[in-house]
Design a protein around this motif. Sequence first.
Motif: not given
Length: 505
Positions: A382-404
């Motif tokens: 079913q449609p599902t959003f998966i969020t908060m990806y590791p920084v290693e595989v997300s070179p263009l995304a902003k870091r989480s302020p809670e977990d860098p």
Amino acid sequence: MAEQKINQPAQPEQDLSQQRKVRREKLAALQEAGQDPFQRTRFVWDHTSAQIKDNFDALEGTPVKVAGRLMSKRGMGKVSFCDLQDRDGRIQLYARQDEMDEAVYKQFKKYDIGDIVGVDGEVFRTQRGEMSVRAKDITLLSKSLLPLPEKFHGLQDRELRYRQRYVDLMVNPEVKQNFIVRSRFIRFMRQYLDNLGYIEVETPVLNTIAGGAAARPFITHHNTLDIDMYMRIATELPLKRLIVGGLDRVYEIGRIFRNEGMDPKHNPEFTTVELYQAYADFHDMMDIAEGVLSGAAKEILGTYQVEWMGKQIDLTPGWPRLTMADAVKQYTGVDFGAITGDAEAVAAAKAIGVELAEAAEPTWGNALYACFDQKVEEQLIQPTFITMYPVEVSPLAKRSPEDPRLTERFEFFINCSEFGNAFSELNDPIDQRRRFEKQAEQRERGDEETEMLDEDFLTALEYGMPPTGGMGIGIDRCVMLLTNSDTIREVILFPTMKPLDKNAD
């Protein structure tokens, strides 16, 4: 979509050649008589088959002009019935010699299935109750020199359908419907974004750097500049430059090119929409993704419930939103939230049969992503959003302020397939440079799909980019869902095909 038997069975070449010969002889006779159909330039029709059927009571007894392809002929002597196919469907033609010019009727009797005609006639219902057009005059507008596939025995080879899409569209109405749905989906998406204040823009297809995605590009050469150039693998970096420039809400619907393998979900060229909104984040992008796909289903299909590849999918708004770590814990039992060290994370992954890619560093983030990729994605129906990806595989995304170690990124999945990717965009040029450099190191270790360092994009970020939410959605995959198609080739008019070996037996 259920497989349609729409193609022609293998025929002896002698039989096919004979049919072509007969049709060419008919054409030659017409040309000698000064009636060359290929010299005709225009026919003004005023009704389609659907318009006649939908408004039959009002149109019955009135004159109409219709045009299309003859798909069948039956009858003998002085009365003939035909099925005429136009852009909307089919309608029966009724032709009677004593109601037409005799010479015109005799010429019409020689027309072949596949010929394109224009008809002047009158709307009426036959004795059997079928809505029809009673022909008064029939004009040959184009001669078909090849026979159409047989109606009932069609060729089973899908490859031929894709190579000869023009025939596929003629004889299989469900195929045409797929592309009508595709057009309506794109139109709905444009309207949806335009109503939110977005503007549509265009960015280059040829670039000196391939950026914005982890993919292998196609390389071409510009002769005048004597430089190699890359066909775009994403529109992300040019669009974010426009955000820097002050165009606060932009989107582009365009073709993307990736030099990768082909399978039921991938074609080397495909279509995406990418959109970027200043002063927004990835939560806003989730709202838009859900709104576009759910809204399109309701608008086009009239329901949120769709069937895709044997699964019932519920697109009702309110899709679940899970962090990647929570999804891995839910489906594998491994709690990455309780793991702090890289070695422990890699060991936990290996314990459930997950191996990291050779070029990937043995880090907590890469281990988390590998667990999700290899064990969880295949379970998301079913449609599902998966969020908060590791920084290693997300070179263009902003870091989480809670977990860098994580980024404000999501992908959404339906029936084990990824449909879209979105970030709270990284707007720190210093951090962005470090991540580009990390990607460059990974490229040196042999990963040809990592990002290239884009100095001009870094310069743009140094001028200042506001907090921004951005997203890319695969249009072809959305259309697969809405049409219940099991391969991307069913929703791309001209999919990439391996050239035929003319020397093969």
